[in-house]
Design a protein around this motif. Structure first.
Motif, PDB file in Angstrom:
ATOM      1  N   SER A  26       0.793  -1.236   0.000  1.00  0.00           N
ATOM      2  CA  SER A  26       0.000   0.000   0.000  1.00  0.00           C
ATOM      3  C   SER A  26       0.825   1.287   0.000  1.00  0.00           C
ATOM      4  O   SER A  26       0.282   2.352  -0.283  1.00  0.00           O
ATOM      5  CB  SER A  26      -0.958  -0.005   1.186  1.00  0.00           C
ATOM      6  N   SER A  59     -11.662   0.761   2.442  1.00  0.00           N
ATOM      7  CA  SER A  59     -10.733  -0.371   2.345  1.00  0.00           C
ATOM      8  C   SER A  59     -10.969  -1.100   1.032  1.00  0.00           C
ATOM      9  O   SER A  59     -11.992  -0.882   0.362  1.00  0.00           O
ATOM     10  CB  SER A  59     -10.941  -1.341   3.511  1.00  0.00           C
ATOM     11  N   VAL A 108      -4.504  -4.298  -5.541  1.00  0.00           N
ATOM     12  CA  VAL A 108      -3.044  -4.403  -5.507  1.00  0.00           C
ATOM     13  C   VAL A 108      -2.423  -3.983  -6.843  1.00  0.00           C
ATOM     14  O   VAL A 108      -1.405  -3.299  -6.887  1.00  0.00           O
ATOM     15  CB  VAL A 108      -2.613  -5.849  -5.191  1.00  0.00           C
ATOM     16  N   LYS A 146      -5.368   0.272  -1.407  1.00  0.00           N
ATOM     17  CA  LYS A 146      -3.908   0.305  -1.157  1.00  0.00           C
ATOM     18  C   LYS A 146      -3.242   1.630  -1.550  1.00  0.00           C
ATOM     19  O   LYS A 146      -3.407   2.618  -0.864  1.00  0.00           O
ATOM     20  CB  LYS A 146      -3.246  -0.870  -1.887  1.00  0.00           C
ATOM     21  N   ILE A 147      -2.508   1.646  -2.679  1.00  0.00           N
ATOM     22  CA  ILE A 147      -1.628   2.803  -2.955  1.00  0.00           C
ATOM     23  C   ILE A 147      -2.396   4.107  -3.139  1.00  0.00           C
ATOM     24  O   ILE A 147      -1.844   5.176  -2.914  1.00  0.00           O
ATOM     25  CB  ILE A 147      -0.698   2.591  -4.187  1.00  0.00           C
TER      26      ILE A 147
END
Ligand code: PMP
Length: 432
Positions: A61, A114, A247, A271-272
């Protein structure tokens, strides 16, 4: 003379109040979880003073490593102006514009907290839009912890069932049979069996859920002809094709979907895009995303979340993604390619077979001669698993490297040749 005393002490305290001592099983490890005092760039120092190179980056992340100064400044400034309101904020709109700009597939977007929530909302949107109950997913693929998404994310051989019709294996005890019934599990990269399964359920399927480089399946890019077969089948049968790029969005400037000649109807992100803060998003065709629209007479999917699109996550994400421009994507992918080559050479020198799979800035090591193509081939028998876990412990405890427990690395833009050299040397040491 390594010292873990403070972490052990804290773990004992943690166990008294937190079930199992941890709130996420990911950090549970041998001999006990470790606790962080400080993290900066690619380096993490625990409370006993051990500093490690981080190749996990909070499970893929942290695209710019820990505490990137530009992100820290942006977040700090935002926090002076509040962290969450029962009103909107301009930064949400700006970040939405930025992400929609990056992908022509993203006509509309919505933010959540999330990856699990993004996948869940996307599946519900697919059902709401099509009016059908079932989803299809790949055997072994991890998509977070929504009941339907977690079916067959992991399964032992005795539970697999016939490859022509893999079992829907629940991971949580007590999962209702109705959930199992509404999830069709297909073998990754197997056109004939998958199309047969989809055909048998076509009138009930809302969507086919795909992670184009599924970590748990084995982290190899999905084969183009397999993905195309599914894509064409979904077009013909008016079933949605939805991607989990929680991801894999890091893989190109516009996600792994831009490696293929297909257009998903919706994509789950996470994540990122949070710049180090909790995040998720659903992006896709305006027509389908309209199920969320509260200005419509019929709101097919009422959708809220107390902290969704909070301005702290939004500014962190926006800043991180501005920094993750085309040059940054190229640079990190090149660094990972160098690492893969060096690791391959180092492990071969140690006389051990290895296949390194992955895409862009993420890769996974398989200690085999031949690359697996689906979950059943990737599956590690307990003896094999033990060798891997021992090696990961060695790397963590003696070489001071943090890897993901599937033997995967998720690079950050802060990783340089220095860290790559340490990684390949340590792997060589581990096998000697
Ligand atoms: N999908 C994929 C492919 C993931 O790897 C993950 C998390 N590892 C998720 C969804 C769930 O994301 P989160 O942990 O943010 O809920």
């Amino acid at each position: 003379n390594v010292n873990y005393k403070s972490s052990l002490k804290l773990y004992k305290r943690a166990k008294k109040v937190i079930t199992g001592g941890v709130s996420r099983n990911t950090i549970f490890r041998r001999p006990h979880p470790f606790y962080v005092a400080q993290a900066k760039g690619s380096y993490v120092t625990d409370i006993d003073g051990n500093t490690r190179i981080d190749f996990a980056n909070n499970m893929a992340s942290l695209i710019h490593g820990h505490s990137h100064p530009v992100i820290v400044d942006a977040v700090t400034e935002q926090m002076q102006n509040g962290t969450a309101y029962t009103l909107g904020s301009e930064v949400e709109v700006e970040f939405g514009e930025l992400l929609v700009e990056r992908n022509k597939e993203f006509e509309k977007i919505r933010f959540v907290n999330s990856g699990t929530e993004a996948v869940m909302s996307m599946i519900k949107a697919a059902r709401a839009y099509t009016g059908r109950p079932k989803i299809a997913k790949a055997e072994g693929a991890y998509h977070g912890t929504y009941d339907f998404a977690e079916i067959s994310q992991i399964a032992e051989p005795q539970n697999w069932g016939d490859i022509n019709k893999p079992n829907s294996v629940p991971v949580t005890y007590g999962t209702p049979d109705s959930v199992k019934k509404d999830v069709i599990v297909f073998p990754y990269n197997d056109i004939e069996r998958t199309i047969n399964l989809l055909e048998a359920n076509k009138n009930e399927l809302a969507c086919v859920l795909i992670d184009p480089v599924s970590h748990r399946v084995g982290m190899y890019p999905i084969e183009e002809k397999f993905l195309l077969a599914i894509y064409n089948w979904t077009r013909k049968n008016k079933v949605l094709l939805v991607f989990d790029e929680v991801v894999t969005y890091r893989v190109t400037y516009s996600g792994a979907q831009h490696l293929y000649p297909v257009k998903p109807d919706m994509t789950a992100l996470g994540k990122i895009i949070g710049g180090g803060f909790p995040v998720g998003a659903i992006a896709g065709a305006a027509k389908i995303m309209s199920v969320f629209d509260p200005s419509r007479k019929v709101i097919k999917q009422p959708h809220s979340g107390t902290f969704s699109a909070n301005p702290v996550t939004m500014i962190a994400g926006k800043t991180a993604m501005q920094l993750y421009n085309r040059q940054a994507v190229d640079k990190i992918n090149k660094m990972a390619a160098i690492a893969k080559k060096q690791i391959q050479e180092a492990i071969q020198l140690a006389g051990v077979p290895v296949v390194i799979t992955g895409a862009g800035s993420m890769f996974r090591l398989h200690f085999r001669h031949k690359q697996p193509r689906n979950y059943r081939e990737t599956y590690q028998a307990p003896e094999e698993r033990k060798v891997i876990v021992d090696l990961l412990d060695y790397l963590f405890l003696h070489e001071n490297l943090i890897l993901i427990n599937t033997f995967a690395c998720m690079f950050a833009t802060t990783i340089t040749q220095v860290e790559v050299d340490r990684l390949s040397q340590s792997l060589y040491n581990g096998f000697k």
